[in-house]
Design a protein around this motif. Structure first.
Motif, PDB file in Angstrom:
ATOM      1  N   LYS A  54     -53.516  -4.262  34.690  1.00 43.36           N
ATOM      2  CA  LYS A  54     -52.197  -3.681  34.940  1.00 43.36           C
ATOM      3  C   LYS A  54     -52.265  -2.476  35.869  1.00 43.36           C
ATOM      4  O   LYS A  54     -51.330  -2.203  36.624  1.00 43.36           O
ATOM      5  CB  LYS A  54     -51.507  -3.307  33.629  1.00 43.36           C
ATOM      6  CG  LYS A  54     -52.129  -2.145  32.887  1.00 43.36           C
ATOM      7  CD  LYS A  54     -51.284  -1.753  31.685  1.00 43.36           C
ATOM      8  CE  LYS A  54     -51.817  -0.493  31.021  1.00 43.36           C
ATOM      9  NZ  LYS A  54     -50.959  -0.042  29.898  1.00 43.36           N
ATOM     10  N   ASN A  55     -53.375  -1.726  35.831  1.00 37.35           N
ATOM     11  CA  ASN A  55     -53.506  -0.562  36.715  1.00 37.35           C
ATOM     12  C   ASN A  55     -53.630  -0.986  38.171  1.00 37.35           C
ATOM     13  O   ASN A  55     -53.089  -0.330  39.070  1.00 37.35           O
ATOM     14  CB  ASN A  55     -54.717   0.274  36.305  1.00 37.35           C
ATOM     15  CG  ASN A  55     -54.529   0.939  34.951  1.00 37.35           C
ATOM     16  OD1 ASN A  55     -53.412   1.312  34.585  1.00 37.35           O
ATOM     17  ND2 ASN A  55     -55.605   1.070  34.192  1.00 37.35           N
ATOM     18  N   ASP A  58     -50.082  -2.016  39.295  1.00 41.15           N
ATOM     19  CA  ASP A  58     -49.220  -0.852  39.524  1.00 41.15           C
ATOM     20  C   ASP A  58     -49.666  -0.069  40.758  1.00 41.15           C
ATOM     21  O   ASP A  58     -48.837   0.371  41.559  1.00 41.15           O
ATOM     22  CB  ASP A  58     -49.236   0.048  38.293  1.00 41.15           C
ATOM     23  CG  ASP A  58     -48.138   1.097  38.332  1.00 41.15           C
ATOM     24  OD1 ASP A  58     -46.995   0.744  38.644  1.00 41.15           O
ATOM     25  OD2 ASP A  58     -48.434   2.272  38.058  1.00 41.15           O
ATOM     26  N   THR A 114     -45.695  -4.052  34.365  1.00 41.03           N
ATOM     27  CA  THR A 114     -47.091  -4.136  34.827  1.00 41.03           C
ATOM     28  C   THR A 114     -47.904  -5.078  33.952  1.00 41.03           C
ATOM     29  O   THR A 114     -48.739  -5.836  34.445  1.00 41.03           O
ATOM     30  CB  THR A 114     -47.745  -2.744  34.839  1.00 41.03           C
ATOM     31  OG1 THR A 114     -47.627  -2.146  33.535  1.00 41.03           O
ATOM     32  CG2 THR A 114     -47.094  -1.844  35.866  1.00 41.03           C
ATOM     33  N   VAL A 115     -47.642  -5.048  32.639  1.00 39.89           N
ATOM     34  CA  VAL A 115     -48.400  -5.904  31.726  1.00 39.89           C
ATOM     35  C   VAL A 115     -48.047  -7.371  31.946  1.00 39.89           C
ATOM     36  O   VAL A 115     -48.941  -8.229  32.035  1.00 39.89           O
ATOM     37  CB  VAL A 115     -48.149  -5.501  30.258  1.00 39.89           C
ATOM     38  CG1 VAL A 115     -48.794  -6.503  29.306  1.00 39.89           C
ATOM     39  CG2 VAL A 115     -48.692  -4.099  29.992  1.00 39.89           C
ATOM     40  N   THR A 117     -46.869  -8.742  34.599  1.00 41.73           N
ATOM     41  CA  THR A 117     -47.387  -9.172  35.902  1.00 41.73           C
ATOM     42  C   THR A 117     -48.892  -9.411  35.831  1.00 41.73           C
ATOM     43  O   THR A 117     -49.409 -10.408  36.361  1.00 41.73           O
ATOM     44  CB  THR A 117     -47.064  -8.128  36.979  1.00 41.73           C
ATOM     45  OG1 THR A 117     -45.643  -7.945  37.058  1.00 41.73           O
ATOM     46  CG2 THR A 117     -47.576  -8.577  38.343  1.00 41.73           C
ATOM     47  N   ALA A 118     -49.601  -8.509  35.180  1.00 41.24           N
ATOM     48  CA  ALA A 118     -51.051  -8.674  35.039  1.00 41.24           C
ATOM     49  C   ALA A 118     -51.393  -9.948  34.281  1.00 41.24           C
ATOM     50  O   ALA A 118     -52.424 -10.579  34.534  1.00 41.24           O
ATOM     51  CB  ALA A 118     -51.647  -7.463  34.339  1.00 41.24           C
ATOM     52  N   LYS A 119     -50.518 -10.336  33.362  1.00 43.13           N
ATOM     53  CA  LYS A 119     -50.751 -11.552  32.578  1.00 43.13           C
ATOM     54  C   LYS A 119     -50.141 -12.799  33.215  1.00 43.13           C
ATOM     55  O   LYS A 119     -50.305 -13.907  32.691  1.00 43.13           O
ATOM     56  CB  LYS A 119     -50.175 -11.371  31.166  1.00 43.13           C
ATOM     57  CG  LYS A 119     -50.922 -10.343  30.323  1.00 43.13           C
ATOM     58  CD  LYS A 119     -50.317 -10.240  28.934  1.00 43.13           C
ATOM     59  CE  LYS A 119     -51.090  -9.274  28.063  1.00 43.13           C
ATOM     60  NZ  LYS A 119     -50.510  -9.183  26.689  1.00 43.13           N
ATOM     61  N   GLY A 124     -41.621  -9.971  36.174  1.00 43.47           N
ATOM     62  CA  GLY A 124     -42.127  -8.772  36.827  1.00 43.47           C
ATOM     63  C   GLY A 124     -41.319  -8.515  38.090  1.00 43.47           C
ATOM     64  O   GLY A 124     -41.003  -9.443  38.843  1.00 43.47           O
TER      65      GLY A 124
END
Length: 345
Positions: A54-55, A58, A114-115, A117-119, A124
């Motif tokens: 997630k970082n 972002d 962010t979470v 999208t990361a997944k 998102g």
């Protein structure tokens, strides 16, 4: 044949034309440029979609959004951003961006969700709102109790009323029964009683993991199957939602939540009243407003970034309040030199 016009009508028309010309100037100049900003952030963040970081998501979205904002013909101040100066390296609250002529306040969320999208999960978004100076409330970073309703129910509900009363009014405004309603609520333990109250009326509940800006958009745009948003979420997202609801003619009502004495002191320093119900025009009072959101991952309202060899396709919702135009923009971006694409609907 000569047509005579009343002098009063002439003066009224002239005043209206002058008002439209003066008010629309800011939006006409920046509305499509603002769409380019969220498109760029979405494209950058999408490189890390589904990678579980997630970082990274972002960071990529934030860096791209900041770079594009600096290319605009604005003198902008970030009033809703990634955090205070000592918390965020860029797009922090108070940061100055751009070097042009239009003085604007800016609210950003380079990656809402962010979470998710990361997944690689749905909804998102890259989101931004611009107004003239003072047109967006500088909200504290806290929770806000929210009620979002579509245009037919705007001005008819009240956050202070019981859940059942608001749902009855909403159903009447939409000319349907309460059990036809779908209410979006963030799936949090704190909402257990709210969920129970909504279901007790016969209305259905759509639970979401993150992203109440996109949930607000789904309320404001007809045809999504969602009729209201209820419950508490981030106050900064409430300001972004207010900008969108203002452009759509929908309504958000919110009450800031102070969880401790330190936050109450912050409220006092910022002139925030935790007992007051803030409405759309309190959160986004500007007479000029541009809002743009680009999908990063697939959603019911906006398709996510779809990549192909050498490029990508984006789907954006961009709106101007004074110009009274809502655009859905489907764009193909050829990123590699020599890239070609067969355009399909």
């Amino acid at each position: 044949m000569t047509v005579k016009r009343q002098k009063g009508a002439d003066r009224s028309s002239e005043r209206s034309a002058e008002t439209r010309a003066g008010t629309n100037h800011f939006e006409h100049a920046l509305v499509l440029e603002t769409a380019r900003v969220t498109e760029g952030a979405a494209l950058a963040a999408s490189r890390f979609m589904g990678m579980g970081d997630k970082n990274a998501v972002d960071g990529a979205g934030t860096e791209a959004m900041r770079e594009l904002l600096n290319s605009l013909d604005i003198r902008g101040t970030v009033v809703i951003g990634e955090g205070e100066m000592d918390e965020a390296p860029m797009l922090y609250i108070g940061e100055q961006v751009g070097s042009g002529q239009y003085e604007v306040d800016i609210a950003v969320d380079p990656v809402e969700g962010t979470v998710v999208t990361a997944k690689g999960l749905p909804n998102g978004l890259a989101v931004i709102a611009l107004s003239e100076r003072g047109g967006l409330m500088h909200a504290p970073d806290c929770y806000m109790d929210k009620l979002v309703v579509p245009p037919p129910a705007a001005g008819k509900v009240n956050l202070d009323w019981p859940v059942e009363a608001n749902l009855n009014v909403l159903a009447q405004s939409l000319e349907r029964d309460v059990d036809d309603l779908m209410i979006t609520i963030l799936d949090r333990e704190r909402h257990a009683d709210l969920i129970r109250q909504v279901r007790a009326t016969g209305a259905r509940v759509k639970l979401i993991g993150d992203g109440d800006v996109v949930a607000s958009l789904q309320v404001g745009v007809r045809g999504t199957g969602v009729h209201a948003l209820m419950g508490s979420g981030g106050a900064p997202e409430g300001v972004l939602s207010a900008a969108a609801m203002k452009c759509l003619g929908a309504e958000i009502q919110g009450r800031f939540i102070a969880e401790d004495d330190a936050m109450r002191e912050r409220f006092a320093s910022m002139g925030v009243d935790e007992k007051r119900v803030y409405r759309t025009n309190d959160l986004a009072p500007g007479s000029q407003m541009v809002f743009s959101a680009t999908g990063i991952t697939y959603g019911e309202l906006l398709s996510g970034v779809r990549r192909f060899g050498g490029g990508a396709r984006t789907h954006t919702l961009v709106m101007g309040y004074a110009t009274r135009v809502v655009r859905f923009i489907d764009s193909v971006h050829l990123e590699d030199d020599g890239a070609r694409v067969t355009v399909r609907i």
